[in-house]
Write an enzyme that holds these catalytic residues in place. Structure first.
Site, PDB file in Angstrom:
ATOM      1  N   CYS A  56     -30.115 -24.202  10.451  1.00  0.00           N
ATOM      2  CA  CYS A  56     -29.890 -25.410  11.259  1.00  0.00           C
ATOM      3  C   CYS A  56     -31.154 -25.838  11.996  1.00  0.00           C
ATOM      4  CB  CYS A  56     -28.782 -25.156  12.280  1.00  0.00           C
ATOM      5  SG  CYS A  56     -27.154 -24.911  11.548  1.00  0.00           S
ATOM      6  N   ASN A  57     -31.960 -24.864  12.389  1.00  0.00           N
ATOM      7  CA  ASN A  57     -33.100 -25.166  13.252  1.00  0.00           C
ATOM      8  C   ASN A  57     -34.451 -25.142  12.558  1.00  0.00           C
ATOM      9  OD1 ASN A  57     -31.579 -25.556  15.576  1.00  0.00           O
ATOM     10  ND2 ASN A  57     -31.512 -23.374  16.021  1.00  0.00           N
ATOM     11  N   SER A 114     -36.428 -18.851  18.439  1.00  0.00           N
ATOM     12  CA  SER A 114     -35.118 -19.483  18.303  1.00  0.00           C
ATOM     13  C   SER A 114     -34.799 -20.374  19.492  1.00  0.00           C
ATOM     14  CB  SER A 114     -34.026 -18.421  18.171  1.00  0.00           C
ATOM     15  OG  SER A 114     -34.208 -17.646  17.011  1.00  0.00           O
ATOM     16  N   GLN A 121     -28.656 -14.035  14.873  1.00  0.00           N
ATOM     17  CA  GLN A 121     -28.232 -14.678  13.625  1.00  0.00           C
ATOM     18  C   GLN A 121     -29.409 -14.953  12.699  1.00  0.00           C
ATOM     19  OE1 GLN A 121     -26.278 -18.467  14.132  1.00  0.00           O
ATOM     20  NE2 GLN A 121     -25.320 -18.400  12.124  1.00  0.00           N
ATOM     21  N   GLY A 194     -14.617 -25.781   9.457  1.00  0.00           N
ATOM     22  CA  GLY A 194     -15.458 -24.760   8.846  1.00  0.00           C
ATOM     23  C   GLY A 194     -14.907 -23.387   9.172  1.00  0.00           C
ATOM     24  N   ALA A 195     -15.452 -22.363   8.536  1.00  0.00           N
ATOM     25  CA  ALA A 195     -14.981 -21.002   8.807  1.00  0.00           C
ATOM     26  C   ALA A 195     -16.115 -19.995   8.695  1.00  0.00           C
ATOM     27  CB  ALA A 195     -13.849 -20.632   7.849  1.00  0.00           C
ATOM     28  N   GLY A 196     -17.354 -20.469   8.910  1.00  0.00           N
ATOM     29  CA  GLY A 196     -18.513 -19.592   8.825  1.00  0.00           C
ATOM     30  C   GLY A 196     -18.772 -18.846  10.122  1.00  0.00           C
ATOM     31  N   MET A 198     -20.951 -19.360  12.585  1.00  0.00           N
ATOM     32  CA  MET A 198     -21.077 -20.153  13.803  1.00  0.00           C
ATOM     33  C   MET A 198     -19.712 -20.606  14.320  1.00  0.00           C
ATOM     34  SD  MET A 198     -23.002 -21.249  16.154  1.00  0.00           S
ATOM     35  CE  MET A 198     -24.680 -21.139  15.526  1.00  0.00           C
TER      36      MET A 198
END
EC number: 1.2.1.70
Length: 432
Positions: A56-57, A114, A121, A194-196, A198
């Site tokens: 994501c970053n 981060s 993560q 979603g179900a990940g 995060m």
């Protein structure tokens, strides 16, 4: 071989650009193949190596190559692959050679680079990137060693400092923002899309606030159901989202979709059905799950990963002592790795010397065998063999001494003395 890292991250580029440069998981292996072959010199003496880290970053390309123009080639490839003009992309790209690339990898894996200082993560994401590159056949000696050292340094930093203590996670930041919008989360209906990992973290934090209802919507119904059961919630089909969005006060989304799954029109209809009661929306996905225009609606409070970053940074300032300690560890390990890298630079030379010497040996042995086959005196053949080997092996050093002058010759003489001072003496010289 030179190490090089090319990338963009949350420090250098907004989410609107990061989402355009992100690599879906299924695209990484084929992308690695084209990246290696087109821009990292497939015909170079050493096979090029590459790995892609896309989160994501950040999106980062880790390379090991003999191509001196790899920096420009990598940026051009990234631009062409994602169809983004170079002039638009280049100002946001960092290019880190050699020790800077090593230091960066160590800092990233340790959580120092981060948005959430010390978060763990990213270490798992980096290990996934290495696994994918290995499966694609894109890793070799240099990057393998870099990443193994990287994981060891991350373990050392996390084990000997307080870098991860009391960190404010993205999930916790989402709860804090929700508490600014609503008097209490316990009265709200919360939907997670979603179900990940995060979403699981966010659900954990929101569940601790005992919301009125907790629902999981996921493309894979079974996975969504399992996650919902963990939090005493319920699952719903993702296909029901357009018609049921108005039921929820808080919506948190983080999927791997390459296109938005929540559009402006759907949210407008939901707001109207809610009679303009506010909706709090958090989009943690990159590329984004929710169209940016949704944030302009009067009764919608939409936050992205970059928005949550401001809250996260408030908790980072108190741990600067741990950061300094971690940086010291990393700097020491960078120097250690660069020493190893320096030793690798002589390997091709040593390999070439062995190849040349062996070719000379085989040529002279072949001559000797022919002489012996025709009946020449063995002692004379051995003498000729040894003389020929001696002449050929010292030809290179002798020529080098004759070509240099002054201080260079003095240095070379000292070096040659070191080479030959431990040469074995013959039996008659040693007295045995």
């Amino acid at each position: 071989m030179q190490l090089l890292t090319i990338g963009i991250n949350h420090h250098t580029a907004p989410v609107a650009l990061r989402e355009r440069v992100a690599f879906p998981l299924e695209q990484i292996k084929p992308a690695l193949v084209t990246f290696k072959n087109v821009f990292l010199g497939p015909h170079a003496p050493n096979a090029p190596e590459a790995a892609i880290l896309s989160t994501c970053n950040r999106t980062e390309l880790y390379c090991a190559t003999d191509d001196r123009a790899a920096r420009e080639g990598a940026i051009r490839w990234l631009s062409e692959y994602h169809r983004i003009p170079v002039d638009e992309l280049a100002p946001h790209v960092y290019a880190l050679p050699q020790s800077e690339a090593v230091r960066h990898a160590f800092r990233v894996a340790s959580g120092l680079d981060s948005m959430v200082l010390g978060e763990t993560q990213i270490l798992g994401q980096m290990k996934d990137a290495v696994r994918t590159a290995t499966e694609a056949g894109a890793l070799g000696t240099y990057l393998n060693q870099l990443f193994q050292r990287t994981f060891a340094v991350a373990k050392e930093v996390r084990g000997t400092t307080e870098i991860g203590a009391q960190s404010v996670s993205m999930a916790a930041a989402a709860v804090r923002l929700a508490q600014r919008i609503f008097e209490t989360v316990s009265d709200q209906r919360v939907l997670f899309i979603g179900a990940g990992e995060m979403i699981e973290l966010c659900a954990t934090h929101f569940a601790a606030q005992s919301p009125r209802e907790l629902v999981i919507a996921n493309r894979t119904a079974e996975r969504g159901q399992r996650l919902a059961e963990r939090f005493n919630g319920r699952a719903m089909p993702l296909s029901d989202l357009p018609t049921r969005m108005h039921e929820f006060d808080i919506i948190v989304s983080c999927t791997a979709s390459t296109l938005p799954i929540i559009g402006l029109g759907a949210v407008e209809r939901a707001v109207k059905a809610r009679r303009h009661r506010p909706i709090f929306m958090v989009d943690l996905a990159v590329p984004r799950d929710i169209e940016p225009e949704v944030g302009k609606l009067k009764d919608v409070f939409l936050y992205t990963v970059d928005d949550l970053g401001a809250i996260v940074r408030e908790g980072n300032a108190s741990r600067q002592a741990a950061v300094a300690q971690a940086e010291t560890i990393i700097e020491t390990r960078v120097q250690n790795f660069m020493q190893w890298l320096d030793t690798r630079s002589v390997v091709p030379v040593i390999r070439h010397m062995h190849t040349q010497a062996d070719a000379l040996r085989r040529a002279e042995v072949e001559k000797a065998q022919k002489l012996l086959a025709r009946g020449d005196d063995p002692a004379a053949v051995l003498e000729a063999l040894s003389q020929a080997l001696t002449n050929k092996l010292i030809h290179g050093p002798t020529s080098a001494l004759n070509r240099v002058n002054g201080a260079d010759r003095d240095s070379l003489i000292d070096l040659m003395r070191g080479f030959y001072q431990h040469a074995p003496r013959s039996n008659d010289q040693s007295g045995h």
